[in-house]
Design an enzyme around this catalytic site. Sequence first.
Site, PDB file in Angstrom:
ATOM      1  N   ALA A  29       2.959  -0.131  -2.546  1.00 27.01           N
ATOM      2  CA  ALA A  29       3.445  -0.905  -3.873  1.00 27.01           C
ATOM      3  C   ALA A  29       4.237  -0.005  -4.666  1.00 27.01           C
ATOM      4  O   ALA A  29       4.191   1.057  -4.719  1.00 27.01           O
ATOM      5  CB  ALA A  29       2.429  -1.721  -4.565  1.00 27.01           C
ATOM      6  N   GLY A  87       0.073  -0.314   0.065  1.00 26.30           N
ATOM      7  CA  GLY A  87       0.542  -1.389   0.573  1.00 26.30           C
ATOM      8  C   GLY A  87       1.197  -1.349   1.751  1.00 26.30           C
ATOM      9  O   GLY A  87       1.288  -2.343   2.596  1.00 26.30           O
ATOM     10  N   GLU A 128      -1.440  -1.724   4.353  1.00 24.34           N
ATOM     11  CA  GLU A 128      -1.842  -3.169   4.425  1.00 24.34           C
ATOM     12  C   GLU A 128      -0.671  -4.093   5.180  1.00 24.34           C
ATOM     13  O   GLU A 128      -0.973  -4.958   5.849  1.00 24.34           O
ATOM     14  CB  GLU A 128      -2.101  -3.516   3.031  1.00 24.34           C
ATOM     15  CG  GLU A 128      -3.153  -2.779   2.375  1.00 24.34           C
ATOM     16  CD  GLU A 128      -3.405  -2.954   0.878  1.00 24.34           C
ATOM     17  OE1 GLU A 128      -2.538  -2.922   0.053  1.00 24.34           O
ATOM     18  OE2 GLU A 128      -4.441  -3.727   0.536  1.00 24.34           O
ATOM     19  N   GLU A 162      -4.624   4.537  -2.866  1.00 26.63           N
ATOM     20  CA  GLU A 162      -4.684   3.856  -3.902  1.00 26.63           C
ATOM     21  C   GLU A 162      -5.768   4.384  -4.973  1.00 26.63           C
ATOM     22  O   GLU A 162      -5.531   4.330  -6.288  1.00 26.63           O
ATOM     23  CB  GLU A 162      -5.109   2.371  -3.749  1.00 26.63           C
ATOM     24  CG  GLU A 162      -3.864   1.567  -3.640  1.00 26.63           C
ATOM     25  CD  GLU A 162      -3.703   1.356  -1.813  1.00 26.63           C
ATOM     26  OE1 GLU A 162      -4.066   2.489  -1.052  1.00 26.63           O
ATOM     27  OE2 GLU A 162      -3.097   0.368  -1.278  1.00 26.63           O
TER      28      GLU A 162
END
Length: 687
Positions: free
Chosen positions: A62, A103, A106, A126
């Site tokens: 992210a 992310g 992910e 994270e």
Amino acid sequence: MSPISTKRHGDILIVTSNNPPVNALGHAVRQGLVAAIEEADADDAVKAVVIRCEGQTFFAGADVSEFGTPKAFEAPMLPQVVDRIENCTKPVVAAIHGTALGGGLEVALACHYRVAVPTAKLGVPEVKLGLLPGAGGTQRLPRVVGVQKALEMTTSGTPIGAKEAFALGLVDRLIEGDLEQHSVAYADEVKEVRPLQKTSERDDKLAEARANPGIFEEFRKANARKMRGFDAPEANIKAVQAAVEKPYAEGVLEERRLFMELMSGKQAKAQQYFFFAERKASKIEGLPEDTKPRDIKRVGVIGAGTMGGGISMNFLSAGIPVTIVEMQQEALDRGTGIMRKNYEATAAKGRMTAEQVDGAMGLLKPTLNFDDLAECDLIIEAVFENMDVKKDVFSRLDKIAKPGAILASNTSYLNIDEIAAVTSRPQDVVGLHFFSPANVMKLLEIVRGAKTAPDVLVTAMQLSKKIKKVAVVAGVCYGFIGNRMLIPRQTQAMQLLLEGATPEQVDRVHVEFGMPMGPFQMADLAGVDIGWHRDPNRIENIRDALCAIDRWGQKKGAGFYDYDDKRRPSPSPTVQEIIEQFRAKEGITPRDISDQEIMERTIYTMVNEGAKILEEGMAQRASDIDVVWVYGYGWPVYRGGPMHWADGEGLQKIVDALKGQQERLGSDFTLSNLLVQKAQAGEKFTR
Ligand code: 3HC
Ligand code: NAI
């Protein structure tokens, strides 16, 4: 222009992200990805999709710079994006190079297939930002790699290599050669496979943990020490546990709840602040932009003692040859022997091969001949901490070092400008202050002298990355940034003993705060005798008294604590007696000292010193001070560093407390003007 573009290769849709520097999944990227999947779904001519990235890496996560801004919440948010990918009616292949992180992984987990180059790294870091994978990662990852591995990956944040990922089934094929071309070929192979395998619907890898629900408690117990004080690892465990105990749809809700809880907490803010602080530290202010580094092919190290050996290992491990000079053969043999032993210990843990040990040691040239340093491009002095000795070394170096060679000192406290002044080339002189053990500790203070040339600083900064250090630029002052801030802490800690505290109490306050150890545990580890005058008959303070009876710390089995043969500490009646003798001598009646007072007199005074360092321009920015403390002294990163922590504590509260303590802090103590001004103006040191 959208950072996401699409192109066709036959019936394969190639979706490419071009969002430098690391393809972070900012709003525009998220939007583009969804649009690309819609395009694939809408077009019968498309049979499969490849998602790939331009530049140095696959999606690195992210976009952290969006956190805390409305952009982060603008649809489509990442959980929606990954679901959209997984629900694509055509097979989607993730083509991974560089790092698929957070992310980014992910996204890859939501794809139906993953291919990667062998050098790629995959992980969910994270936790290092005080978070958990919040786009289904805690639910999908265990379904692919199993629960134990998912626990390890989510709570450590350490990425795994593509080869391991392949063995675990996280990567379906390793690609040698052109990634785009081979991933398209792979997509072509799988384009007809039905039903599409959705990771969220897999259950096979959860079966083992479902049969052994104790796995989570065992994991917590085994990792308790590493996770102490941090909120995020426990939340990661809970989220993975939800993947095992609940259906996917409910697990995802639990993940979201835990994610939002972390995101709104202090720790995540501190850790995200620190992520950027660390990156900012490498930017040196006031240098011409086009400054080019000097070429460093061989490094010289003077002194093979505690520091010289560790410093040399950094360069050897990075493949840079080192010439190490000592005064006597015995010291040289001892120093190089310790280096080899350290490498062998690393090899015994499986982190190096025997060939790598020999390779590193093969780059080392031990010598007693000072003139051998003439071949070095950078020479680091690590001899005794004594100005006359250092001056002698530098004036000799000046005569033999090649023109343009960088002359560095590892001094802990001494004035770099004074050392530079004995040479005819002060522009080439710089401080390179490594921390002990120098082969392990990540911090490097680059001490910028009054005349240090810009290209010397740039070279030092670049080299620090090569040897995997985090470097911070400091100005010339006693103890630079880190050690200078230790001074008031140490002074007050000693004073507190006289007034009624015990070493155990002072240390406990620091450990409960999150430091790896307190001031007295640290003194015992480093050596109580460091800087001692070495005259057992001259006893002016508690430390002199300890040193005089050989209580030099752990190395002697006794210091502020007693140690057993396994180096386990216990409170020392002898030390207590010595403290009491000093109290009696100075007419001090001991009183009860609160933990709060210990905080104010040791930790608040450090903040005050940090503010002085900033005000004098000895640190470029407050965040650099935080980087020094996290990497040099183990300040808990979930508190961001002393300056960031002070902002959260409240600068006015700190000023008021220090004013309240002023009498006890002693006549040498002065409040930092900058601290007082910032407190009055309601400003902060960091953002
Ligand atoms: N968001 C925004 N900016 C980022 C970023 C990210 N995720 N990752 C890196 N950057 C920026 C850095 O701030 C730096 O900017 P600068 O040049 O202006 O200082 C630039 O990209 C280059 O970064 P590095 O200096 O770190 O470059 P390296 O080549 O040394 O390392 C990297 C590259 C391994 C990708 C490293 O940057 C890294 O580890 N990044 C963080 C990865 C991460 O934590 N991802 C998870 C994010 S949280 C998440 O995904 C939540 C989700 O689960 C919902
Ligand atoms: P040390 O005493 O372990 O090693 C110094 C070595 O230098 C000795 O082996 C000595 O024989 C050698 N030496 C002395 N003069 C020499 C000369 N003229 N030529 C060649 N070799 C010479 O000392 P240590 O702890 O390694 O410290 C070295 C420097 O690093 C000091 O300036 C110290 O302040 C600094 N430092 C020490 C740290 C620590 O924790 N020990 C941490 C950071 C910096």
